[in-house]
Motif scaffolding. Structure first.
Motif, PDB file in Angstrom:
ATOM      1  N   TYR A 170      -5.089  -7.213  16.762  1.00 60.99           N
ATOM      2  CA  TYR A 170      -3.959  -7.452  15.840  1.00 60.99           C
ATOM      3  C   TYR A 170      -4.279  -7.035  14.396  1.00 60.99           C
ATOM      4  O   TYR A 170      -3.589  -7.441  13.470  1.00 60.99           O
ATOM      5  N   ASN A 171      -5.301  -6.212  14.205  1.00 62.53           N
ATOM      6  CA  ASN A 171      -5.634  -5.808  12.839  1.00 62.53           C
ATOM      7  C   ASN A 171      -4.731  -4.712  12.288  1.00 62.53           C
ATOM      8  O   ASN A 171      -4.834  -4.354  11.109  1.00 62.53           O
ATOM      9  N   TRP A 227     -10.847   5.990  14.367  1.00 59.11           N
ATOM     10  CA  TRP A 227      -9.873   5.683  13.316  1.00 59.11           C
ATOM     11  C   TRP A 227      -8.866   4.623  13.739  1.00 59.11           C
ATOM     12  O   TRP A 227      -8.484   3.772  12.944  1.00 59.11           O
ATOM     13  N   LEU A 228      -8.423   4.706  14.976  1.00 59.49           N
ATOM     14  CA  LEU A 228      -7.368   3.785  15.413  1.00 59.49           C
ATOM     15  C   LEU A 228      -7.919   2.551  16.125  1.00 59.49           C
ATOM     16  O   LEU A 228      -7.171   1.616  16.400  1.00 59.49           O
ATOM     17  N   GLY A 229      -9.204   2.558  16.443  1.00 60.57           N
ATOM     18  CA  GLY A 229      -9.763   1.435  17.180  1.00 60.57           C
ATOM     19  C   GLY A 229     -10.738   0.613  16.364  1.00 60.57           C
ATOM     20  O   GLY A 229     -11.317  -0.340  16.856  1.00 60.57           O
ATOM     21  N   ASP A 230     -10.907   0.977  15.107  1.00 59.41           N
ATOM     22  CA  ASP A 230     -11.824   0.251  14.231  1.00 59.41           C
ATOM     23  C   ASP A 230     -10.987  -0.535  13.225  1.00 59.41           C
ATOM     24  O   ASP A 230     -10.128   0.041  12.538  1.00 59.41           O
ATOM     25  N   LYS A 231     -11.275  -1.822  13.143  1.00 63.86           N
ATOM     26  CA  LYS A 231     -10.435  -2.668  12.272  1.00 63.86           C
ATOM     27  C   LYS A 231     -10.495  -2.248  10.809  1.00 63.86           C
ATOM     28  O   LYS A 231      -9.586  -2.546  10.033  1.00 63.86           O
ATOM     29  N   LEU A 267      -5.218   1.629   7.665  1.00 63.62           N
ATOM     30  CA  LEU A 267      -5.218   2.758   6.729  1.00 63.62           C
ATOM     31  C   LEU A 267      -4.690   4.024   7.419  1.00 63.62           C
ATOM     32  O   LEU A 267      -3.902   4.783   6.833  1.00 63.62           O
ATOM     33  N   ALA A 268      -5.123   4.215   8.659  1.00 61.50           N
ATOM     34  CA  ALA A 268      -4.664   5.386   9.416  1.00 61.50           C
ATOM     35  C   ALA A 268      -3.144   5.348   9.592  1.00 61.50           C
ATOM     36  O   ALA A 268      -2.471   6.385   9.489  1.00 61.50           O
ATOM     37  N   ILE A 269      -2.614   4.162   9.812  1.00 63.28           N
ATOM     38  CA  ILE A 269      -1.158   4.037   9.965  1.00 63.28           C
ATOM     39  C   ILE A 269      -0.457   4.281   8.633  1.00 63.28           C
ATOM     40  O   ILE A 269       0.591   4.928   8.568  1.00 63.28           O
ATOM     41  N   ILE A 270      -1.051   3.769   7.554  1.00 59.92           N
ATOM     42  CA  ILE A 270      -0.457   3.968   6.222  1.00 59.92           C
ATOM     43  C   ILE A 270      -0.331   5.470   5.921  1.00 59.92           C
ATOM     44  O   ILE A 270       0.688   5.925   5.393  1.00 59.92           O
ATOM     45  N   GLY A 307       0.800  -1.217   0.000  1.00 63.92           N
ATOM     46  CA  GLY A 307       0.000   0.000   0.000  1.00 63.92           C
ATOM     47  C   GLY A 307       0.832   1.264   0.000  1.00 63.92           C
ATOM     48  O   GLY A 307       0.441   2.270  -0.595  1.00 63.92           O
ATOM     49  N   VAL A 308       1.977   1.217   0.651  1.00 64.58           N
ATOM     50  CA  VAL A 308       2.742   2.453   0.859  1.00 64.58           C
ATOM     51  C   VAL A 308       3.792   2.703  -0.223  1.00 64.58           C
ATOM     52  O   VAL A 308       3.906   3.815  -0.744  1.00 64.58           O
ATOM     53  N   VAL A 309       4.553   1.677  -0.575  1.00 65.14           N
ATOM     54  CA  VAL A 309       5.724   1.895  -1.434  1.00 65.14           C
ATOM     55  C   VAL A 309       5.368   2.508  -2.800  1.00 65.14           C
ATOM     56  O   VAL A 309       5.945   3.535  -3.186  1.00 65.14           O
ATOM     57  N   PRO A 310       4.408   1.944  -3.533  1.00 65.73           N
ATOM     58  CA  PRO A 310       4.102   2.553  -4.849  1.00 65.73           C
ATOM     59  C   PRO A 310       3.620   3.999  -4.715  1.00 65.73           C
ATOM     60  O   PRO A 310       4.002   4.853  -5.523  1.00 65.73           O
TER      61      PRO A 310
END
Lengths: 307, 447
Positions: free
Chosen positions: A257-258, A164-168, A173-176, A91-94
């Motif tokens: 762990y999502n 955002w951070l607690g929903d699987k 996506l939020a981290i990306i 998801g991130v590199v391209p």
């Protein structure tokens, strides 16, 4: 004839001697760095590989063969983390590469002040401490007081606050998004430099011959920046694989762990649960995956690189 | 050639991801019982330099109090140098783990039994059996506290102070909304699950967000375990600490209750908050209650609460019968690492004894933690303080102290991840509790 041969031989011996001495001196120059490399990189790698075959915890240290590896592939947290790790990289590199090229192409011919301002803006997250960045993003994502929910509600895009951070559905996506903002700085700097080094006469010649902007980019600039692309792709991939602190500070790998990655799980098992052997087995798997990805990237991009 | 070199370097970089995972230090063997102090230790003329790692537990949190304590100790033992290093609750535990593996552990650590007894079982501590005299045990009185300091064979932690974990409401908000009478503020302030539900429903109906069921990570996880154990009188473990039991019918019912209350908006979904984050939201006034509170948190947040115009009122966790018999409690205490130097161990023990037992500094130190003394002989340290009288009244509800159970550290991720799974709909209440118990029991076996 015989004499000439001897002279040649002697001369050759003399040349080899000089080369040998040069090699020796080179290695001597490398020696301090090499010692550190062996002590702090090669040694721990071998040690990690070795202990991955042990039930190595705070209390035990017994050989269990492939036990850790078998447990890994039966473990839901590990399989989820493996999936997330791959998703994160894919998801991130391209996006990083494309965005960096896009921004660099726009700014590299601007005047130096404008160029520096943009480089500074994009590089700022790279030099800012991760904790500081995470504090800001946590506030942005906060489900009760966060500005993101506020803005989206103000625009009518959402009715209820999103966790955002607690929903699987959103955590990874939020981290990306955060990883993206902290990763584009260096590629942009490199691409701006690489594009600045492209021979201007080639571009002008192509333009005189009627080449479009896309054709100039595709056939002149893109091949010229290919070594930079290879470097950016490999480094960004490895950095994404090793993404840890963002996850630790933003989600703790959750929910369930999502948003966990292998690197985060290594930390959790090694330093929170003291299961060092098990964590090292994960490290080995991660190293193999990174190695495979790197080889694929070299095969894909390497043939097109001219140094 | 260059390509091959580049490929080789990339492979090395990939392998370098392993570099941080190494370490072949074998688990240190316990030499605690074999290590004997030198003769000078017995005479009290000991000369040694020891290192003390301290979590911010004393009231100023910055280490200033800890340093004063060292200065007082040095008046009595001028030849023992104590080097203080403050560690924080977020990174401190990992720092200790790393130090143990690197043989750079401190000599003295101020912590709690959960970690300390685990270190003791791992063989890196000097036992404190000689400090647990009959006089000391009789003075402590409560056998649960004495047992919490050891593993049945050895004592690893010398206790200083004790305090219950409770929950708290925003009293100012309740007064403003006319709901304060829904709380029992008499005596031990116990209340029932139904009363808890009624208050949360009333607050939610007025548009307030209630206590966050935090489960982002293990920070403060004892709060949610205590909540679920108390709601319908279940228990996290059995009394003999041989297995986890929270998946019984009442435990599952409690988990289902929490899921339903979160879904109905009567409790807050705390999947992206840990205990600290949830407490911050309470202190900021964003939510009406905190599901984890303690006398120490009361003290730490006094100024922030006042600045935000909030008065907090502590209450025990609710239970179906009004008796929160699974109340969790904190025991503050010291352990001594066995770093292979008998003089350091002896000096460390002298320091620990001074901090906990000195006639002047012992009680003073207990008050600095805003907790209750482990030793009964210290008497009433908070005369006339109604709030502390409430906290003290909860000792009758202290549940099984399971923090010293084998595999405790591995149980914690199993807890918060299963609560997350339940709150996000990945698992039913029964699945979440069963999976937790299964993983936690595995952790006991693996330890």
């Amino acid at each position: 004839m015989q004499q000439n041969k001897t002279v040649t031989k002697t001369g050759k011996r003399r040349r080899l001697g000089i080369r040998g001495r040069e090699t020796l001196v080179s290695y001597l120059f490398m020696l301090p760095a090499l010692l550190f490399f062996v002590a702090f990189v090669v040694g721990p790698i071998l040690s990690g590989l070795y202990t991955s075959f042990f039930n190595y915890t705070a209390r035990h240290n017994n050989f269990i063969g492939l036990g850790n590896y078998i447990e890994l592939f039966q473990s839901e947290p590990f399989l989820k983390s493996l999936r997330n790790t791959v998703l994160l990289v894919i998801g991130v590199v391209p996006i990083i590469v494309l965005f960096s090229i896009f921004v660099s192409t726009i700014i590299y011919q601007k005047n130096p002040i404008i160029r520096s301002i943009f480089r500074g803006i994009f590089y700022l997250p790279v030099v800012t401490g991760t904790v500081a960045i995470v504090v800001v993003w946590k506030w942005i994502y906060d489900p009760l007081n966060g500005i993101l929910n506020w803005a989206l509600q103000a625009m009518g895009a959402i009715d209820q606050n999103i966790m955002w951070l607690g929903d699987k559905k959103y955590a990874l996506l939020a981290i990306i998004v955060v990883l993206f903002t902290t990763s584009v700085g260096q590629p942009i700097i490199l691409y701006v430099a690489a594009l600045g080094n492209v021979d201007q006469s080639h571009i002008e010649a192509a333009q005189i011959d009627g080449a479009t902007s896309w054709q100039v980019f595709r056939h002149i600039k893109w091949p010229a920046i290919m070594p930079t692309t290879l470097y950016v792709v490999v480094i960004t991939t490895i950095n994404s694989f090793q993404c840890f602190s963002l996850i630790q500070l933003l989600t703790g790998g959750g929910p369930n762990y999502n948003s966990s990655t292998i690197m985060y799980l290594v930390y959790e098992y090694a330093f929170k649960q003291s299961r060092f052997g098990y964590a090292n087995a994960m490290g080995v798997i991660l190293a193999i995956i990174i190695g495979v990805f790197s080889i694929i990237q070299f095969k894909f991009f390497g043939d097109k690189v001219e140094y | 050639m260059k390509k091959k070199l580049a490929l080789f370097l990339a492979a090395l970089m990939a392998m370098a991801s392993l570099a941080g995972c190494g370490g072949t230090t074998a688990p240190p063997s316990s030499s605690a019982t074999a290590t004997q102090p030198s003769s000078t230790a017995a005479t009290g003329d000991l000369t040694a330099e020891i290192t003390w790692w301290s979590f911010p537990t004393f009231d100023d949190k910055t280490g200033t109090y800890d340093q004063k304590l060292i200065d007082a100790f040095n008046e009595k033992y001028p030849n023992i140098t104590v080097k203080l290093e403050m560690i924080d609750f977020t990174s401190g535990p990992e720092k200790i783990t790393t130090a143990i593996q690197g043989n750079t552990a401190p000599d003295v650590l101020f912590d709690a039994p959960g970690r300390i007894v685990d270190y003791g079982k791992s063989g890196v501590l000097a036992n404190l059996n000689d400090l647990f005299t009959d006089e000391m045990k009789n003075d402590v009185g409560n056998p649960n506290i004495v047992e919490a300091c050891g593993d049945g064979e050895n004592y690893w932690m010398y206790p200083l102070s004790v305090a219950p974990f409770v929950m708290a409401y925003n009293k100012t908000l309740l007064e403003k909304e006319g709901l304060l009478d829904m709380l029992n503020l008499e005596g031990d302030r116990t209340w029932t699950t139904d009363e808890f539900t009624a208050l949360n429903e009333a607050l939610a109906a007025k548009g307030h967000t209630n206590g966050l069921v935090f489960c982002m990570d293990q920070g403060g996880d004892q709060g949610t375990r205590a909540l679920i154990a108390n709601l319908y009188s279940s228990s996290i473990t059995n009394d003999s600490l041989t297995e986890y039991t929270i998946n019984d019918a009442n435990g599952v019912k409690a988990m289902q209750y929490v899921m339903d209350q979160v879904a109905a908006g009567n409790l807050g979904n705390g999947a992206s908050y840990n205990g600290g984050g949830a407490i911050e939201q309470f202190v900021a006034g964003t939510v009406s209650s905190a599901l984890l509170w303690s006398p120490g948190l009361d003290l730490n947040n006094k100024e922030a609460l006042a600045a935000n115009g909030i008065e907090a009122v502590a209450v025990p966790l609710p239970s179906d019968n009004g008796k929160p018999n699974a109340t969790e409690y904190l025991v503050n205490g010291f352990c001594v690492f066995d770093n292979g130097d008998a003089d350091k161990i002896a000096a460390s023990k002298l320091f620990v004894e001074f901090v906990c037992d000195d006639a002047e500094w012992g009680p003073k130190n207990v008050v600095a933690t805003n907790c209750f003394p482990a030793r009964q002989s210290y008497g009433e340290l908070y005369p006339g303080n109604e709030n502390m009288a409430f906290y003290g009244s909860l000792s009758q509800y202290y549940g099984v102290y399971y923090n010293t159970i084998d595999g405790f550290a591995s149980m914690r991720p199993a807890w918060f991840s299963n609560v997350q799974a339940a709150l996000t709909g990945d698992k039913t209440a029964e699945q979440a509790m069963n999976d937790f118990v299964q993983d936690a029991n595995k952790a006991i076996e693996a330890a």
